[in-house]
Design an enzyme around this catalytic site. Structure first.
Site, PDB file in Angstrom:
ATOM      1  N   SER A 550     -51.773 -20.769 -18.647  1.00  0.00           N
ATOM      2  CA  SER A 550     -50.972 -19.900 -19.496  1.00  0.00           C
ATOM      3  C   SER A 550     -51.863 -19.332 -20.599  1.00  0.00           C
ATOM      4  O   SER A 550     -52.854 -18.669 -20.312  1.00  0.00           O
ATOM      5  CB  SER A 550     -49.778 -20.671 -20.052  1.00  0.00           C
ATOM      6  N   HIS A 665     -43.349 -20.934 -13.955  1.00  0.00           N
ATOM      7  CA  HIS A 665     -44.520 -20.967 -14.819  1.00  0.00           C
ATOM      8  C   HIS A 665     -45.309 -22.260 -14.665  1.00  0.00           C
ATOM      9  O   HIS A 665     -46.470 -22.324 -15.055  1.00  0.00           O
ATOM     10  CB  HIS A 665     -44.087 -20.768 -16.272  1.00  0.00           C
TER      11      HIS A 665
END
Length: 698
Positions: A550, A665
């Site tokens: 991320s 994610h």
């Protein structure tokens, strides 16, 4: 018997692209925008081809099969301690194992859990629900109505995406409520007000989402109403980030409100007062963390002048229900930061980082204000508040360090009672944990922690994975490293966690030091740690790999493009890499407060300077990176990883790439997928960094 591959032989199984082409000016014209079509046929064809090529390499590594089995055994172990939420006399748990990869939502009486009993009441079998409904459901949480906690709003996503479905569930019948509250797939949020009323923020139709893709309206929705008939409570500008409903149970009723994010860090907190909302008189950089003993509990990220007093950034303060008085709960020190704040009806529980060592303090309100007492936990490790019982204030807290599994304690006052200890998933005999400090370019001391066998460190430089994040005030703590210990350190590798600026290890100032155009200090910190380890003889450039996901994926991309000479392996997970278009992709617009605005002529030059996608060069010798992402990630667009990898392909640079077609994610939708990702990750580093001290695999 499989024969071991030497690092040279493994490296020979690499991808060789076409000869390097001339440099592409992606700042002017991006030739790979077609890869931003998340499920476009051309894009997915490219993804599948890269997956096939890369998996053939990674899964051929002699340790891959063993690593996969080890990762799956850890993730699905029946010996794991079931973490719980305490409420209404029950301990609630969501559990995944080899037979229930999607998971079981279950509970048992609180007293039974504390006694170590193992008989659970199954509330929902998500594997069965998914099979019956023909959906790839991933459990994303629940919110149950106080004080009985029988009616719940359950959030289920398809494949792990942030967008999800919300459905009302009845624990007494263990079934979804017919004609109950239901929200179709969206980035929704809900908050109970009473049995027949909720606050809701969702996609109400055209014009009701912000530019970041989050709700810009909060409405009051009555049972039996069509969603279109819900009453508007508050609406925010489309250019702002989000409007989320909130509510706190005060022991008698819910107090509702709205969390309005102007930017990722500038907030307005509003509370319902009859048919209107009133804004709490707080600075923009502050968070409403709960309600206890008649006070709103606030975390400050900037100084606050109120009632003739000035409260420092990093403080926790109480604001009276009438918004007339404030009182200090705890103030920070130079080395101390608030890690989290929880509330019961009467108490405030603050978990602290004291020079990255954990503490938990319980605060009670008296006539003289809020008085705090430390919970007596072991020193020198990471502590965490797992749950606070809303009515009684009873806690379950944990203590751990990189080689010591979590010990669970039940706390009713100050004296914790040990109730469970998690199993050891790797052999810590002979393992050591050492903390060092590196000196960054500006002279700031940057802590980092290494874990390895003593014999590994005594034997000289060794293959090393350096993990980093550096953003959003998220601290990276030296917690128990189950998979890193088993898959890496046990095999003779060194694993490193870093506390670079941008995180929350030392409070708001540590984070804010690396915001926007100051962000280069984050990358300097990370690179300084790398150089410090090499200078200490822990590793070498040929044995050093780095890992992050991320925002940490951005850190990896910047580190690779700024210092390709410093690293041999780079694991780039669910990353941001195109920093000139990130704000146009999915939730990217919400992060302008962290990174800066590419459309702002004063902020764009720095983003041009660091953007990995725009700083890749055809004539530079880069380490071979491993990109991993997910098609279903609707937070960080998979186009970032796709485009960077495709540009490397265009330039003739070697790379590996794996995109899970589902998984959100976290890049994995269930435990099987998570185990595979971990095995691929560590097999990659073993091959790149020359970790070849394995036992033969059958």
């Amino acid at each position: 018997m499989k024969r071991l591959l030497t690092s040279v032989a493994f490296a020979a199984l690499s991808f060789t692209a076409a000869h390097a082409q001339s440099e592409i000016d992606v700042m002017k014209e991006d030739p790979f925008l077609w890869l931003e079509e998340v499920e476009g046929e051309r894009a997915l064809d490219w993804v599948r081809a890269q997956n096939e090529r890369s998996l053939a390499i990674l899964e051929a590594h002699p340790a891959y099969d063993a690593m996969l089995a080890e990762a799956k055994a850890i993730l699905t172990s029946d010996e794991r301690v079931p973490g719980v939420s305490l409420r209404g006399g029950y301990a609630y748990n969501f559990w995944q194992d080899a037979d229930h990869v999607r998971g079981l939502w279950r509970r048992m009486p609180q007293d039974a859990y504390l006694k170590g009993e193992t008989e659970w009441e199954i509330l929902m079998d998500l594997d069965k629900v998914a099979e019956d409904e023909g959906e790839n459901w991933v459990y994303s949480g629940s919110s149950c109505l106080a004080p009985d906690y029988t009616r719940c709003l359950v959030t289920l996503s398809r494949g792990g995406s942030d967008a999800a479905v919300v459905r009302e569930y009845d624990l007494s019948t263990k079934s979804f409520v017919e004609d109950g509250f239901y929200l179709p797939e969206a980035k929704s949020s809900t908050a109970w007000l009473d049995e027949d009323t909720i606050l809701v923020g969702t996609d109400f139709g055209e014009g009701t989402l912000t530019d970041s893709g989050y709700p810009r309206q909060v409405k009051l929705w009555k049972r039996g109403q069509d969603l279109s008939e819900a009453t508007l409570v508050h609406e925010i500008p489309q250019a702002d980030i989000w409007a989320y409903p909130l509510s706190f149970w005060d022991g008698e009723k819910y107090r509702g409100g709205v969390f309005h994010g102007e930017t990722f860090y500038d907030y307005n907190w509003l509370v319902l007062d009859g048919d209107t909302v009133k804004r709490l008189p707080l600075p923009k950089k502050a968070s409403l963390s709960g309600y206890a003993s008649g006070d709103y509990i606030i975390e400050l990220k900037e100084p606050w002048e109120f009632g003739g007093e000035t409260y420092e950034a990093g403080s926790v303060v109480a604001l009276s229900d009438d918004m007339e008085e404030a009182s200090l709960i705890i103030a920070p020190t130079a080395k101390m930061a608030v890690q989290g704040v929880s509330t019961s009806e009467d108490d405030v529980i603050v978990s602290l980082l004291d020079d990255i060592q954990g503490r938990v303090v319980r605060f009670e309100k008296s006539r003289r204000g809020w008085r705090g007492r430390d919970v007596r936990l072991p020193e020198g490790g990471v502590v965490g508040v797992q749950t606070v019982e809303p009515k009684t204030g009873a806690l379950i807290v944990t203590y751990e360090n990189p080689i010591t599994p979590d010990t669970y304690y039940f706390v009713e006052n100050r004296r914790p009672k040990e109730i469970r200890q998690a199993p050891a998933f790797f052999d810590a005999d002979g393992m050591v944990v050492q903390r060092y400090e590196a000196t960054s370019k500006d002279g700031t001391k940057i802590p980092y922690t290494i874990m390895a066998k003593k014999e590994t460190l005594d034997g000289g430089p060794a293959p090393t994975i350096q993990y980093g994040y550096g953003g959003f005030e998220i601290p990276i703590l030296p917690t128990y490293a189950a998979t890193a210990g088993k898959l890496w350190a046990e095999r003779g590798g060194v694993y490193v966690t870093t506390n670079i600026r941008g995180g929350g290890e030392y409070g708001p100032a540590w984070h804010q030091a690396g915001l926007k155009g100051n962000r280069q200090v984050i990358y300097d910190d990370f690179q300084a740690i790398s150089e410090d380890m090499i200078e200490r003889g822990i590793t070498t450039k040929e044995q050093l790999g780095i890992l992050g996901g991320s925002n940490g994926g951005l850190l990896m991309g910047v580190s690779m493009t700024q210092r390709p000479d410093l690293y041999k392996g780079v694991g780039i997970g669910v990353p941001l890499l195109d920093m000139l278009r990130y704000d146009k992709l999915l939730a990217g617009a919400s992060w302008v407060g962290e990174y800066g605005d590419p459309d702002n002529p004063e902020e764009r030059p720095f983003l041009e300077k660091i953007s990995p996608y725009h700083n890749l060069r055809p004539d530079v010798d880069y380490p071979r990176p491993f990109f991993f992402t997910s098609t279903k990630d609707d937070r960080v667009h998979p186009g970032h990883a796709r485009k960077m990898a495709r540009l490397m392909e265009e330039y003739g640079h070697d790379f590996l790439y794996y995109e899970n077609i589902e998984g959100g994610h976290g890049a994995a939708a269930n435990l099987d997928q998570a185990a595979r990702r971990l095995a691929l990750q560590y097999a990659y580093f073993a091959g790149e960094l020359g970790l070849i001290d394995y036992a033969d695999e059958e």
